[in-house]
Design a protein around this motif. Structure first.
Motif, PDB file in Angstrom:
ATOM      1  N   LYS A 237       0.832  -1.207   0.000  1.00  0.00           N
ATOM      2  CA  LYS A 237       0.000   0.000   0.000  1.00  0.00           C
ATOM      3  C   LYS A 237       0.869   1.259   0.000  1.00  0.00           C
ATOM      4  N   VAL A 238       1.916   1.270   0.809  1.00  0.00           N
ATOM      5  CA  VAL A 238       2.781   2.449   0.907  1.00  0.00           C
ATOM      6  C   VAL A 238       3.603   2.634  -0.378  1.00  0.00           C
ATOM      7  N   ILE A 239       4.164   1.551  -0.903  1.00  0.00           N
ATOM      8  CA  ILE A 239       4.973   1.658  -2.120  1.00  0.00           C
ATOM      9  C   ILE A 239       4.109   2.099  -3.298  1.00  0.00           C
ATOM     10  N   ASP A 240       2.897   1.539  -3.391  1.00  0.00           N
ATOM     11  CA  ASP A 240       1.981   1.958  -4.450  1.00  0.00           C
ATOM     12  C   ASP A 240       1.718   3.459  -4.390  1.00  0.00           C
ATOM     13  N   ALA A 241       1.492   3.949  -3.178  1.00  0.00           N
ATOM     14  CA  ALA A 241       1.245   5.391  -3.020  1.00  0.00           C
ATOM     15  C   ALA A 241       2.475   6.189  -3.443  1.00  0.00           C
ATOM     16  N   GLY A 242       3.654   5.730  -3.025  1.00  0.00           N
ATOM     17  CA  GLY A 242       4.880   6.429  -3.390  1.00  0.00           C
ATOM     18  C   GLY A 242       5.114   6.449  -4.883  1.00  0.00           C
ATOM     19  N   LEU A 243       4.821   5.348  -5.573  1.00  0.00           N
ATOM     20  CA  LEU A 243       5.003   5.289  -7.021  1.00  0.00           C
ATOM     21  C   LEU A 243       3.994   6.160  -7.755  1.00  0.00           C
TER      22      LEU A 243
END
Length: 582
Positions: free
Chosen positions: A562-568
């Motif tokens: 969830k966090v990496i998706d948001a960052g990307l």
């Protein structure tokens, strides 16, 4: 001291982005292979282009795929067989061949684009321009066809074919089919991404001038009397683009002027509203690739510089270190040229239908004939006469009857008494008319964009290379590493790496200290590095390091994707509310 360009090329080769093709045989100019990271980077650029130009416009833009080889008649019709040429000149001593205008530009520092053979030859002789390799004298300038020639089937003149130099013709020859699929509604666009080939005379600029490359194009068809370009106000009303107009260039002005996209259309700076719209989207697209707006502009081609099919052309220029400026896309107002030419050569009807608000009254001549008179006059030959008459339209038959001399009409060798025919003038109300759609074309070279992304991502921090790739196009999205290379940290790191590979291109970072691992990740442009530390086994959380700020947040393993998706997607992960580790 090495230039930035030299550093980028050295980096790209070392890290597996690209290298010259056929190295073990000395290399071949104009051809480059992409390595593992180059393939990933280019794939991400292509996907982003597809998102901006196709997916976000999927209600009126569709993508097709057509062959890279076409019969010669296709490029005869398109004008390429006659006009897709450059001027070449051969060294009389070493017999190497060069592009004449490039030699003039390099030696004199002026633009030679659009000059003819006589003008180039005069400049070469007057300025004693010689072979850049051996210093020998240069011969006569001559026209060189840039199409790669091949044959479809046995080698025979009737089977002559060419490798396509652009994807456009595959879209033009398929216009009718796609028009039907789009329910005969204008406007609509046809996109294509694929390989093209251009037999460049002497490519000497690495990825910038290739003999084979990937092109990304749209041919956008619309009714010039009713362009229906409302999206320009929805998506571009607040957008400004920098334009260097042809009239300014002709007066020696080389500074672009910012102008709003809508103003450019209203003031006829850009002749086609759809050309202006795709230029606006092109600017946004290249922005996302990491190029700021003040480092790009659109340069209008002079009439002598435009391709044979274009009424107006703008090159999207990005400022780069080595060449000063680099064309990354071309935007051509191809008007009705291509469809008109293919209709002329193929005899196919590539029209669209325009609905009229009020009907047109059409006056035309029609002809009727007495069938009984035909039977009585021709007897057993009457069926043959009826077949000939049926093959002609009423208008064509009326014209033949009207223009014939004497009391007989000769049709396919058959003499028919004129008295059998009756020509009448009639009026009809017509609510539709046939038109040839106008065309606006945005066209991009993927490999040039790959180089631009590398140059704008390249930075150095304390002697270390840090590739600040935009997150959307970064080849590797996430790195995974244990703080120290021993269990249980290693075991957790391998398990997480295996899980994250389902979602992203990831890398397991190995090496000495954690600092060196972070440096390795920065050099490859990895946006986020997940570190499994001593707290992970007991707390079930890890740290995520942001490449650009070097700050870290502590995140439960369950929240990683969830966090990496948001960052990307561009979200600042430091703003998500997780504990920040300075």
């Amino acid at each position: 001291m090495s230039s930035k360009f030299d550093k980028i090329i050295d980096y790209a080769v070392r890290k597996g982005f690209f290298w010259q093709s056929y190295e073990i045989y000395g290399g071949q100019a104009g051809f480059y292979d992409l390595g593992p990271l180059g393939v990933l980077l280019k794939s991400n650029i292509v996907d982003l282009w597809r998102e901006f130009f196709v997916k976000q416009h999927q209600d009126f833009v569709v993508e097709i795929e057509s062959p890279i080889i076409a019969p010669a008649i296709v490029f005869k019709a398109s004008g390429h067989e006659e006009s897709f040429t450059d001027y070449a000149v051969e060294c009389l001593q070493c017999h190497r061949t060069f592009r004449a205008d490039h030699l003039v530009e390099e030696r004199l520092g002026v633009s030679a684009e659009g000059l003819g053979a006589e003008q180039l030859e005069k400049l070469i002789k007057e300025n004693d321009i010689r072979c850049p390799i051996c210093g020998g004298n240069l011969g006569s300038v001559y026209r060189f066809l840039l199409l790669f020639q091949t044959y479809i089937g046995p080698y025979s003149p009737s089977n002559l074919a060419y490798l396509r130099p652009e994807a456009a013709q595959g879209m033009f020859v398929n216009f009718k089919r796609v028009y039907e699929l789009m329910k005969r509604r204008l406007p609509f666009g046809v996109a294509q991404i694929g390989r093209v080939a251009r037999n460049e005379i002497s490519p000497r600029q690495g990825l910038i001038r290739l003999r084979e490359f990937t092109i990304m194009e749209i041919e956008f068809f619309y009714d010039d009397s009713n362009p229906s370009c409302d999206v320009i106000y929805e998506n571009c009303s607040e957008e400004h683009i920098n334009i260097l107009r042809a009239e300014d260039r002709a007066e020696g002005i080389d500074k672009p002027t910012p102008v709003s996209v809508t103003e450019a259309v209203n003031e006829k700076i850009i002749l086609s509203p759809w050309l202006a719209y795709w230029m606006c989207i092109a600017k946004k697209f290249v922005n996302v690739l990491g190029v700021p707006s003040d480092k790009m502009y659109f340069e209008e081609k002079l009439p002598s510089e435009r391709a044979h099919y274009s009424k107006q052309t703008f090159d999207q220029i990005v400022v780069v270190e080595k060449w000063g400026k680099l064309e990354v896309s071309g935007h051509a107002y191809r008007h009705t040229y291509d469809l008109g030419r293919h209709m002329e050569f193929s005899k196919a009807e590539l029209y669209a239908i325009r609905q009229l608000k009020t009907p047109k009254v059409i006056r035309r001549s029609i002809v009727k004939y007495d069938k009984n008179a035909v039977i009585n006059f021709f007897g057993s030959k009457a069926p043959q006469v009826f077949k000939v008459l049926a093959s002609l339209s009423s208008e064509a038959l009326a014209k033949m009857v009207t223009e014939s001399q004497g009391d007989r009409v000769v049709i396919e060798g058959i003499e028919i008494p004129k008295a059998i025919f009756k020509v009448e003038d009639v009026e009809e109300k017509v609510w539709v008319e046939k038109i040839i759609p106008h065309v606006a074309e945005p066209s991009f070279g993927a490999e040039r964009l790959l180089y631009v992304v590398l140059e704008y991502a390249y930075s150095e921090d304390g002697g270390r290379v840090v590739m600040r790739f935009p997150r959307r196009v970064a080849p590797i999205k996430v790195g995974v590493t244990p703080l120290v290379d021993r269990d249980p940290l290693e075991e957790i790191a391998h398990r997480l790496f295996k899980e994250l590979k389902k979602y992203y291109y990831a890398m397991y970072l190995e090496g000495d200290s954690i600092g060196k691992k972070y440096a390795q990740a920065d050099e490859l442009g990895i946006p986020f590095v997940i570190t499994i530390d001593y707290e992970t086994p007991s707390k079930g959380d890890v740290t995520i390091r942001d490449r650009d700020t070097k700050k870290q947040i502590r995140v439960p393993i369950a929240d990683l994707v969830k966090v990496i998706d948001a960052g990307l997607r561009g979200v600042d992960i430091l703003s998500l509310g997780y504990p920040i580790i300075e």
